[in-house]
Scaffold this active site. Structure first.
Site, PDB file in Angstrom:
ATOM      1  N   HIS A 162      -1.110   0.805  -9.556  1.00 43.31           N
ATOM      2  CA  HIS A 162      -1.807  -0.045  -8.584  1.00 43.31           C
ATOM      3  C   HIS A 162      -2.555  -1.186  -9.285  1.00 43.31           C
ATOM      4  O   HIS A 162      -3.765  -1.349  -9.107  1.00 43.31           O
ATOM      5  CB  HIS A 162      -2.769   0.784  -7.715  1.00 43.31           C
ATOM      6  N   ARG A 191       0.849  -1.187   0.000  1.00 40.77           N
ATOM      7  CA  ARG A 191       0.000   0.000   0.000  1.00 40.77           C
ATOM      8  C   ARG A 191       0.887   1.240   0.000  1.00 40.77           C
ATOM      9  O   ARG A 191       1.971   1.240   0.600  1.00 40.77           O
ATOM     10  CB  ARG A 191      -0.891   0.050   1.249  1.00 40.77           C
TER      11      ARG A 191
END
Ligand code: NDP
Ligand code: OXD
Length: 314
Positions: A277, A229
């Site tokens: 991502h 993350r």
């Protein structure tokens, strides 16, 4: 029984249609549409607006559309019901592909050769280190980290892993807990981050951590690969470390702010590989099937798999 789909950033209508097909005996509604709050037994979410799940008196379970649950656990008004996340072999394989791809890209100096190609420069290094000369450290030895670590080992890298609790994994050197972090970093040339974002891990990849990586490795400096993350990393520290040689290169799939703002220097840094991502995404149909099966198993046998521990946030 209603399934409430609470999504932001993704196409909600597609998810309502998909889940309606998979759960034909349920009403599936999108947050924002009219629905009776007392009828909602399940929520399917990706980044729902904080507080939106409060006041659902018959809610039984919340399903994350992803493997990560930081988008759920950060809700200060989260209902006190089990939260289940995605664990899917396809997603695991895709993440390991990403990790092995980027470890090999840095081993074989791909950023440098792409730069040379753009400048039409033919410059060869006669000697390149072998995978067996390079120590990879995987932070996070969960579903994704363990698989990636095994596949990196198969490629010949010398792999170790770091987790919160001690783990015994055949063929892998393992470290556990904050007290072992710097010993783990000191033997690491390529650091792979597959940690969840929790209060304990937020901002962990900072200047101090990067300075703890091995300085005597064969790559000319340590490399960071973060697919966990963005909140794990301090981007200003990564950029400073790239400038002063603390870090040689990085592959980043996740960012403090997503999408990565157009003015971020990471976009154009010659030794940084940016991906949007998407290191690992299962096909939405596979995730939909997984959630429908979870609901059936819960109702038929009271079983719910892959439930998050709220005490640790993952
Ligand atoms: P798991 O929950 O299976 O594993 C998490 C691992 O992190 C465990 O080994 C855990 O330790 C370790 N960990 C957690 N907190 C700490 C801590 N404070 N110190 C040391 N170790 C810690 O998660 P997954 O492997 O399934 O997924 C990991 C993350 O990958 C997700 O949370 C998500 O953020 C990210 N992800 C990113 C994707 C992308 O496309 N970029 C796609 C999918 C996921 P222990 O084993 O002791 O519990
Ligand atoms: C996930 C992700 O958590 O795609 O599954 O980031």
């Amino acid at each position: 029984m209603t399934v409430l789909v609470a999504i932001s950033g993704w196409e909600v209508d597609d998810w309502v249609a998909r889940l309606s097909k998979l759960l034909p005996d349920r009403k599936v509604v999108a947050l924002g549409e009219p629905f009776d709050r007392r009828d909602v037994h399940y929520v399917v979410t990706w980044k729902h607006p904080p507080g939106a799940l409060a006041g659902l008196p018959n809610l039984a379970a919340i399903f994350s559309l992803g493997a990560g649950v930081d988008h759920i656990m950060s809700d200060p008004r989260l209902p006190d019901v089990p939260v289940a996340r995605v664990v899917d072999p396809d997603l695991t394989n895709r993440m390991s592909e990403y990790v092995v791809l980027h470890a090999l890209a840095h081993l074989r100096q791909l950023p440098r050769y792409l730069g040379q190609q753009a400048a039409r420069v033919w410059e060869d290094d006669r000697f390149q280190p072998a995978a067996g000369d390079v120590r990879v450290g995987v932070m996070g030895l969960g579903v994704l980290g363990e698989d990636a670590a095994r596949k990196l080992s198969t490629m010949g890298f010398r792999v170790a892993g770091w987790s919160r609790r001690r783990k015994e994994i055949a063929g892998l050197e393992t470290y556990a807990g904050a007290e072992a972090l710097f010993a783990f970093l000191a033997r690491t040339d390529i650091l792979v981050s597959l940690l969840p974002l929790t209060p304990d891990t937020r901002g962990l990849i900072d200047r101090t951590l990067l300075a703890g990586l091995a300085k005597d490795g064969p790559l000319g400096g340590p490399v960071l690969i973060n697919a966990g993350r963005g909140g794990l990393q301090v981007e200003a520290d990564i950029l400073a470390a790239l400038e002063d040689g603390t870090l040689k290169a990085a592959s980043l799939d996740v960012f403090e702010t997503e999408p990565l703002p157009p003015d971020s220097p990471l976009w154009t840094h010659p030794r940084v590989i940016v991906t949007p991502h998407n290191a690992a995404m299962s096909h939405p149909d596979a995730i939909g099937r997984l959630i429908a099966e979870q609901i059936r198993a819960y109702e038929e046998r009271g079983e719910l798999a892959n439930v998050v521990d709220p005490a640790v946030g993952y």
